[in-house]
Design a protein around this motif. Sequence first.
Motif, short mmCIF file in Angstrom:
data_model
loop_
_atom_site.label_atom_id
_atom_site.label_comp_id
_atom_site.label_asym_id
_atom_site.label_seq_id
_atom_site.Cartn_x
_atom_site.Cartn_y
_atom_site.Cartn_z
N ASP A 22 30.16 -9.74 34.68
CA ASP A 22 30.99 -10.90 34.33
C ASP A 22 30.45 -11.63 33.11
O ASP A 22 29.23 -11.65 32.87
N THR A 23 31.34 -12.26 32.36
CA THR A 23 30.94 -13.09 31.24
C THR A 23 30.83 -14.55 31.70
O THR A 23 31.77 -15.10 32.26
N VAL A 24 29.66 -15.13 31.47
CA VAL A 24 29.40 -16.52 31.85
C VAL A 24 29.50 -17.39 30.61
O VAL A 24 28.90 -17.08 29.57
N LYS A 25 30.27 -18.46 30.70
CA LYS A 25 30.45 -19.38 29.57
C LYS A 25 29.64 -20.64 29.82
O LYS A 25 29.71 -21.24 30.90
N THR A 26 28.88 -21.07 28.84
CA THR A 26 27.97 -22.19 28.98
C THR A 26 28.69 -23.52 28.79
O THR A 26 29.31 -23.75 27.75
N SER A 27 28.59 -24.40 29.77
CA SER A 27 29.25 -25.70 29.73
C SER A 27 28.35 -26.76 29.09
O SER A 27 27.15 -26.54 28.87
N LYS A 28 28.94 -27.92 28.85
CA LYS A 28 28.18 -29.04 28.30
C LYS A 28 27.09 -29.47 29.28
O LYS A 28 25.98 -29.83 28.88
N ASN B 249 26.74 -12.05 29.47
CA ASN B 249 27.01 -11.46 30.77
C ASN B 249 26.01 -11.97 31.81
O ASN B 249 24.90 -12.38 31.48
N LEU B 250 26.45 -11.95 33.06
CA LEU B 250 25.67 -12.56 34.14
C LEU B 250 24.30 -11.93 34.27
O LEU B 250 23.30 -12.63 34.48
N LYS B 251 24.20 -10.60 34.13
CA LYS B 251 22.91 -9.96 34.31
C LYS B 251 21.91 -10.41 33.25
O LYS B 251 20.75 -10.72 33.56
N ASP B 252 22.34 -10.48 31.98
CA ASP B 252 21.44 -10.95 30.93
C ASP B 252 21.02 -12.39 31.19
O ASP B 252 19.85 -12.77 30.99
N MET B 253 21.94 -13.21 31.67
CA MET B 253 21.61 -14.60 31.95
C MET B 253 20.60 -14.71 33.09
O MET B 253 19.74 -15.60 33.10
N LEU B 254 20.68 -13.78 34.04
CA LEU B 254 19.70 -13.75 35.13
C LEU B 254 18.31 -13.39 34.61
O LEU B 254 17.30 -13.89 35.12
N PHE B 255 18.26 -12.54 33.60
CA PHE B 255 16.97 -12.26 32.96
C PHE B 255 16.41 -13.54 32.33
O PHE B 255 15.21 -13.84 32.46
N GLY B 256 17.26 -14.28 31.64
CA GLY B 256 16.81 -15.55 31.05
C GLY B 256 16.37 -16.54 32.11
O GLY B 256 15.43 -17.31 31.91
N LEU B 257 17.06 -16.52 33.24
CA LEU B 257 16.71 -17.40 34.37
C LEU B 257 15.33 -17.08 34.92
O LEU B 257 14.50 -17.98 35.12
N MET B 258 15.07 -15.79 35.16
CA MET B 258 13.85 -15.42 35.88
C MET B 258 12.64 -15.19 34.97
O MET B 258 11.51 -15.43 35.38
N LEU B 259 12.87 -14.71 33.74
CA LEU B 259 11.74 -14.47 32.85
C LEU B 259 11.29 -15.74 32.15
O LEU B 259 10.09 -15.99 32.01
#
Length: 362
Positions: free
Chosen positions: A87-93, A112-122
């Motif tokens: 999924d594509t995640v869009k960043t809100s204000k 995409n959600l998976k890449d954002m999860l990498f940013g979350l956890m790393l």
Amino acid sequence: MIFKKLLHIRLTTFIVTVALVSLYVSPAQHVQASPAAIGTNARAAALIDVESGRLLYSNNGDTPMRIASLTKIMTAIVAIEHGNLSDTVKTSKRAVGKEGSSIYLQLDEQMNLKDMLFGLMLRSGNDAATAIAEHVGGSEEGFVHLMNEKAIQIGLTNSHFMNPHGLDEDNHYSSANDLAKLSAYALKNEAFAEIVSTKEKRAPNPHDPWDYRWTNKNKMLNMYEGADGVKTGYTKKSFRCLVSSATRNGQKLAAVTINDGDDWADHRNMLDWGYKHFPLKTVVERGNDISGYPLAVGQSFNYPLESEEVGGVESKLVLIDSTSMQYALGDRGYLQFYLNNKLIGSVPVYDSGSTRLSLPNK
């Protein structure tokens, strides 16, 4: 083989459930170990064998405490289970303006959600946590509801979540034992395990000609042989928090410390201690015959045991009704294992010549 004695009970009614005929039971039912003393500098600590769910060590483990970004372990597993990684995640204000650690997402940025999860956890991105929560839960509040539902499902008895990132907030807490159980649960998910074991990740960057490049903040990945997770955390009120995991000789352990000024050293010592005192022991192997019956064990069963416990595992054979549907499908019952009179696991049993014994072992 570590059988102390073999009992059997023939059931006259069909009561076997799918949950009982599994390789292991819920971690909440597992026996807590009572090993030789070990200490840490943490206010609370726990060590768990991931596969079995056995709690090997606990100090102040049931005390609710602030846990900072260890919260993101729950955020990640809820997002993986409820979302679609492509999924594509869009960043809100709201996400862009989140205080604390960040991967510096920009307003309306899409990832995409998976890449954002990498940013979350790393990199422990609080902006990523908020964006993920809004996407998967419909709102941050909706996602937090999913987090607390998951806590109940897993059996976390001293945890409550108020946000997806871990910034200090009243009524937002967990305990060392709960975090150990949560980590053991999450590490069995392939996507979660892949993300938290990654030392460096590159992801598309829409703002510059170069990719995002995220290096994992978890130094254990480079400091400890076999390390493969999980998450760091810090706030001014929680102080240093850490969950680490490692795999050696097929055994995965996860260590938890909360408010620990020397966590890297403590985690090395805890993991070393766990592997030394509680190595996996083979209780029974798939295909083993059951004495006195034309039956064989359907799955291997391994369990972390201290040297004094070897030989202390008892087994009970439970046979299902021969008129039941499960019997007609080839099931014959299950073998239960007990340590100190507490159930630690069970495996199915089949006829000695059953074709199920030749199927891939799950």
